[in-house]
Enzyme design. Structure first.
Site: not given
Length: 403
Positions: A303, A51
């Protein structure tokens, strides 16, 4: 629509903030699948997730006036931490609104990266509404978690790293929540390596993309229900959806049990902690959710690694149950001396380890001269469980498998 030049520009902007995370060849997962598996280790990114890439790029595209006014966002997890650190590294004031129910570990982490944290509301929607109130009242720029082309471009830098490090990659497998990561990755990969496939993966309990693709525009789910909280998004983004439709080859789903199994494999065999949403790509590969050739070079994107420890306990247990390594049994014994010992002797002979036992004479659903027994057992796999059940039933026990 987002283009490769946008991703390349983002790569330059965030070079001093985001790490280039490694690709790791996995002998274990290659042997299990028949593919040549290299995992993209994004849980080693700053803040533990991809992110920060998109947040940093968005913040570094602000005008001077917008930088002075600061930014605001709403998030219960990875995006909050990404915005907080990215803003701090750019000397921009950040306010992050988090639900009052957000895990305290994530609240503390977000504050430690320099953001002003406001706790508001019982869920993300209420936190987001408060963030937009702050945006309007204070003139701050709202940094969306995924539905923003600068954010998408920043996430796409992950795709550049995959192709640069492994030019022969055949398939990249990417988690999908709102679509920011996969839209950026697909843009980078398809421009740099047109023959490489990009496969998107959603949790079954938050699978808005398949319906959106079928109907031709973003569709919203009434609710989401999955252990993969990082991708538990009700609606794919307005900006991300056209990119997914044009550049992503296929979108598949995985169940919570399949996700939990992948997390357990990563912990036990890969010695790596990955959050549930970050493990869906590997889960899809392990479960054969898409077709691939033998020795095909496949990169599942891991991720993020920011899993709440309370949730981790549940996920690990679900994974062990799915692998047949933890079971809960119920049976009824005659209430007389030696009955329980006879049952325990069979379990010992079958090498099942007792984790917990409950012996209840007062249950009104069993006869007056009987006792109900529930057993939590550590077992060695599905074949071991089947053998154990056969042995117990052969000895005259009526056994109910609870989990």
């Amino acid at each position: 629509m987002l283009e490769l030049d946008d991703v390349l520009a983002a790569e330059d902007r965030i070079a001093d903030v985001a790490r280039r995370t490694p690709l790791d060849y996995s002998h274990t997962f290659s042997a299990m699948t028949g593919a040549e598996v290299h995992t993209k280790m994004e849980m080693f990114q700053r803040t533990g997730s991809f992110k920060i890439r998109g947040a940093a790029n968005r913040i570094r595209t602000l005008s001077e006036a917008d930088r002075e006014a600061g930014v605001v966002t709403a998030s219960a997890g990875n995006h909050a931490q990404g915005v907080a650190l990215a803003a701090s590294r750019s000397d921009v004031d950040a306010t992050v609104v988090m639900p009052e129910t957000a895990p305290i570990s994530k609240v503390k982490a977000t504050r430690s990266y320099g953001a002003n944290v406001v706790l508001h509301g019982v869920d993300y929607d209420e936190a987001q509404a408060r963030a937009h109130e702050i945006e309007e009242a204070e003139g701050r720029t709202y940094v969306h978690a995924f539905d923003d082309e600068d954010v998408m471009a920043g996430q796409g830098t992950l795709g550049l790293e995959v192709v640069d490090a492994l030019p022969e990659v055949d398939t990249v497998v990417v988690p999908i929540g709102g679509g920011g990561l996969i839209s950026g990755v697909a843009t980078a990969v398809k421009e740099r390596s047109p023959d490489t496939r990009v496969i998107g993966v959603q949790a079954e309990g938050a699978s808005s993309v398949a319906d959106s693709l079928q109907k031709g525009n973003p569709q919203a789910l009434d609710a989401v229900d999955t252990i993969a909280d990082g991708i538990a998004v009700r609606k794919v983004g307005e900006h991300t959806f056209p990119v997914i439709r044009e550049r992503v080859d296929d979108v598949v789903t995985v169940s919570d049990d399949e996700i939990a199994t992948a997390v357990v494999y990563l912990l036990e065999r890969g010695k790596t902690l990955v959050e549930a949403g970050g493990a869906v790509g590997l889960a899809a590969l392990l479960e054969g959710k898409f077709v691939y050739e033998e020795d095909e070079v496949v990169v599942p994107v891991l991720s993020g690694g920011n899993i709440d420890l309370n949730l981790l306990t549940t996920v690990v247990m679900r994974g062990l149950v799915d692998q047949g390594r933890y079971v809960k049994l119920r049976t009824v014994l005659k209430d007389r001396p030696g009955s329980l010992q006879a049952l325990l002797d069979i379990l010992a002979e079958e090498r099942a380890n007792i984790y917990a036992i409950q012996h209840d004479r007062t249950n009104r659903d069993v006869a007056m001269n009987a006792a109900e027994v529930e057993l939590d057992l550590e077992t060695r796999g599905e074949e071991h469980v089947a053998d154990l059940l056969d042995r117990l039933e052969g000895a005259g026990y009526d056994v109910e498998l609870l989990v």
